[in-house]
Design an enzyme around this catalytic site. Structure first.
Site, short mmCIF file in Angstrom:
data_model
loop_
_atom_site.label_atom_id
_atom_site.label_comp_id
_atom_site.label_asym_id
_atom_site.label_seq_id
_atom_site.Cartn_x
_atom_site.Cartn_y
_atom_site.Cartn_z
N LYS A 168 -64.10 22.65 35.88
CA LYS A 168 -64.33 23.07 34.48
C LYS A 168 -65.80 23.39 34.24
O LYS A 168 -66.13 24.43 33.69
CB LYS A 168 -63.89 21.97 33.50
CG LYS A 168 -62.43 21.59 33.60
CD LYS A 168 -62.06 20.51 32.58
CE LYS A 168 -62.75 19.18 32.80
NZ LYS A 168 -62.41 18.53 34.09
N ARG B 35 -60.20 16.04 24.64
CA ARG B 35 -59.53 15.29 25.69
C ARG B 35 -58.43 14.39 25.13
O ARG B 35 -57.78 13.68 25.91
CB ARG B 35 -60.54 14.40 26.41
CG ARG B 35 -61.03 14.93 27.76
CD ARG B 35 -62.06 13.94 28.27
NE ARG B 35 -62.31 13.94 29.65
CZ ARG B 35 -63.34 14.59 30.24
NH1 ARG B 35 -64.12 15.37 29.57
NH2 ARG B 35 -63.55 14.45 31.52
N ARG C 120 -72.99 11.23 40.84
CA ARG C 120 -72.65 10.49 39.63
C ARG C 120 -72.01 9.16 39.98
O ARG C 120 -71.15 9.08 40.85
CB ARG C 120 -71.69 11.32 38.76
CG ARG C 120 -72.40 12.29 37.85
CD ARG C 120 -71.48 13.28 37.21
NE ARG C 120 -70.28 12.68 36.63
CZ ARG C 120 -69.35 13.39 35.99
NH1 ARG C 120 -69.46 14.69 35.87
NH2 ARG C 120 -68.30 12.78 35.49
N ARG D 64 -59.98 7.59 36.36
CA ARG D 64 -60.16 8.75 35.47
C ARG D 64 -58.95 9.67 35.54
O ARG D 64 -58.56 10.27 34.53
CB ARG D 64 -61.44 9.51 35.85
CG ARG D 64 -62.68 8.74 35.43
CD ARG D 64 -63.91 9.19 36.17
NE ARG D 64 -64.27 10.56 35.88
CZ ARG D 64 -65.03 11.30 36.66
NH1 ARG D 64 -65.49 10.82 37.80
NH2 ARG D 64 -65.33 12.52 36.32
P1 ADP Z 1 -65.50 15.50 34.62
O1 ADP Z 1 -66.52 16.61 34.81
O2 ADP Z 1 -65.25 14.80 35.86
O3 ADP Z 1 -64.26 15.98 33.97
P2 ADP Z 1 -67.12 14.69 32.37
O4 ADP Z 1 -68.52 14.93 32.81
O5 ADP Z 1 -66.49 15.74 31.53
O6 ADP Z 1 -66.21 14.44 33.66
O7 ADP Z 1 -67.00 13.32 31.60
C1 ADP Z 1 -67.59 12.14 32.09
C2 ADP Z 1 -67.24 10.98 31.18
O8 ADP Z 1 -67.74 11.21 29.85
C3 ADP Z 1 -65.76 10.72 30.99
O9 ADP Z 1 -65.19 9.94 32.04
C4 ADP Z 1 -65.76 9.97 29.65
O10 ADP Z 1 -66.20 8.64 29.82
C5 ADP Z 1 -66.82 10.72 28.88
N1 ADP Z 1 -66.28 11.85 28.11
C6 ADP Z 1 -66.55 13.17 28.33
N2 ADP Z 1 -65.89 13.94 27.44
C7 ADP Z 1 -65.16 13.10 26.67
C8 ADP Z 1 -64.25 13.29 25.58
N3 ADP Z 1 -63.95 14.52 25.12
N4 ADP Z 1 -63.69 12.20 25.02
C9 ADP Z 1 -63.99 10.96 25.45
N5 ADP Z 1 -64.82 10.71 26.47
C10 ADP Z 1 -65.41 11.77 27.08
P1 ADP Z 2 -65.17 19.33 36.45
O1 ADP Z 2 -66.18 19.77 35.43
O2 ADP Z 2 -63.79 19.86 36.15
O3 ADP Z 2 -65.16 17.85 36.67
P2 ADP Z 2 -66.97 20.54 38.42
O4 ADP Z 2 -67.20 21.93 37.94
O5 ADP Z 2 -68.06 19.55 38.24
O6 ADP Z 2 -65.56 20.00 37.84
O7 ADP Z 2 -66.57 20.64 39.98
C1 ADP Z 2 -66.32 19.48 40.76
C2 ADP Z 2 -66.91 19.68 42.16
O8 ADP Z 2 -66.17 20.69 42.85
C3 ADP Z 2 -68.36 20.17 42.15
O9 ADP Z 2 -69.01 19.61 43.26
C4 ADP Z 2 -68.24 21.69 42.31
O10 ADP Z 2 -69.39 22.26 42.94
C5 ADP Z 2 -67.00 21.82 43.18
N1 ADP Z 2 -66.18 23.02 42.88
C6 ADP Z 2 -65.98 23.59 41.66
N2 ADP Z 2 -65.15 24.65 41.76
C7 ADP Z 2 -64.81 24.74 43.08
C8 ADP Z 2 -63.96 25.66 43.83
N3 ADP Z 2 -63.31 26.66 43.23
N4 ADP Z 2 -63.85 25.44 45.14
C9 ADP Z 2 -64.51 24.41 45.75
N5 ADP Z 2 -65.32 23.53 45.12
C10 ADP Z 2 -65.47 23.70 43.79
#
Ligand code: ADP
Ligand code: ADP
Length: 216
Positions: free
Chosen positions: A14, A89, A158, A169
């Site tokens: 995302k 979310r 992270r 998660r």
């Molecule tokens: P990921 O990229 O793996 O989806 P995020 O960076 O979006 O994770 O989120 C990291 C953490 O921040 C989540 O595990 C949660 O604790 C918090 N968080 C992020 N967005 C939300 C939301 N919309 N509602 C509640 N908690 C959130």
């Molecule tokens: P989210 O915000 O949904 O948690 P991220 O954009 O942070 O996801 O991506 C999670 C991990 O996967 C990062 O290390 C990113 O560089 C990698 N990644 C993202 N898109 C792809 C893809 N299409 N193929 C392989 N790796 C990817």
């Protein structure tokens, strides 16, 4: 104001896609996760309140999250919309977004990735200290190991990307966030995109799907 919402399991891509869409569509990228990490770093009240949830891989309570996002959306500086990454979310957050004056969700993009791909995605993810730019040690490496291409800051892993927290998660996602897929399908704005292909290909697919939504 019109929003493009990105949905998908943690690690689906995302943030990566939101950043690319933001550049192409000239809309600000708003990531709730980045905002929480920024608040933590700055030691704000929201940062203090959110800390324990982030470190456990729990969702931060809706009141705090909605307050933070509404404050951010209140200063879009003239932008006509935004790409929302990680928000909403929960059903309550989606309702809050829908009830926001002048706001409309134009599309909800579900980035689909098979669960078995996620451990690798999360364990290889590296994020920059300064601005949260995202890399992957194999799939999207920086030109110099451990250093951000954009701002030269250090890359780190992270705390919540360790396997136990990732598993938790994912459970939280299934329970609280996955129902939003139907929520947006019922409103006719859902598009699903295969996120299990190279980063550029996913972006292309999202952009063409967005055009289809626009002409529905
Ligand atoms: P990921 O990229 O793996 O989806 P995020 O960076 O979006 O994770 O989120 C990291 C953490 O921040 C989540 O595990 C949660 O604790 C918090 N968080 C992020 N967005 C939300 C939301 N919309 N509602 C509640 N908690 C959130
Ligand atoms: P989210 O915000 O949904 O948690 P991220 O954009 O942070 O996801 O991506 C999670 C991990 O996967 C990062 O290390 C990113 O560089 C990698 N990644 C993202 N898109 C792809 C893809 N299409 N193929 C392989 N790796 C990817």
């Amino acid at each position: 104001m019109h929003f493009i919402v990105l949905l998908g399991v943690p690690g689906a891509g995302k943030g990566t896609q939101a950043r690319r869409l933001s550049a192409t569509l000239a809309l600000p990228h708003i990531s709730s996760g980045d905002l929480f990490r920024e608040n933590l770093k700055q030691g704000t009240r929201i940062g203090h309140e959110a800390q324990k949830y982030l470190s456990r891989g729990e969702l931060v309570p809706d009141e705090i999250t909605i307050e933070m996002i509404e404050e951010r959306l209140g200063r879009l500086d003239g932008a006509e919309g935004a790409i929302l990454d990680g928000y909403p979310r929960t059903a309550r957050q989606a309702d809050a977004l829908e009830n926001m004056a002048g706001g409309i969700v134009r599309a909800a993009v579900h980035v689909e990735v098979p669960i078995e791909r996620l451990v690798e995605r999360m364990s290889g993810r590296r994020v920059c200290r300064e601005q949260g730019h995202v890399y992957h040690i194999v799939h999207n490496p920086p030109s110099e190991q451990g250093i951000c291409d954009v701002d030269d800051s250090e890359l780190y892993q992270r705390e919540d990307d360790k396997p136990e927290t990732v598993r938790h998660r994912l459970r939280v996602y299934e329970e609280r966030t996955a129902p939003l897929i139907d929520y947006y399908r019922e409103r006719g704005v859902l598009v699903s995109v295969n996120g299990d292909q190279p980063i550029e290909a996913v972006t292309e697919k999202i952009l063409s799907s967005l055009e289809q939504v626009a002409t529905r």
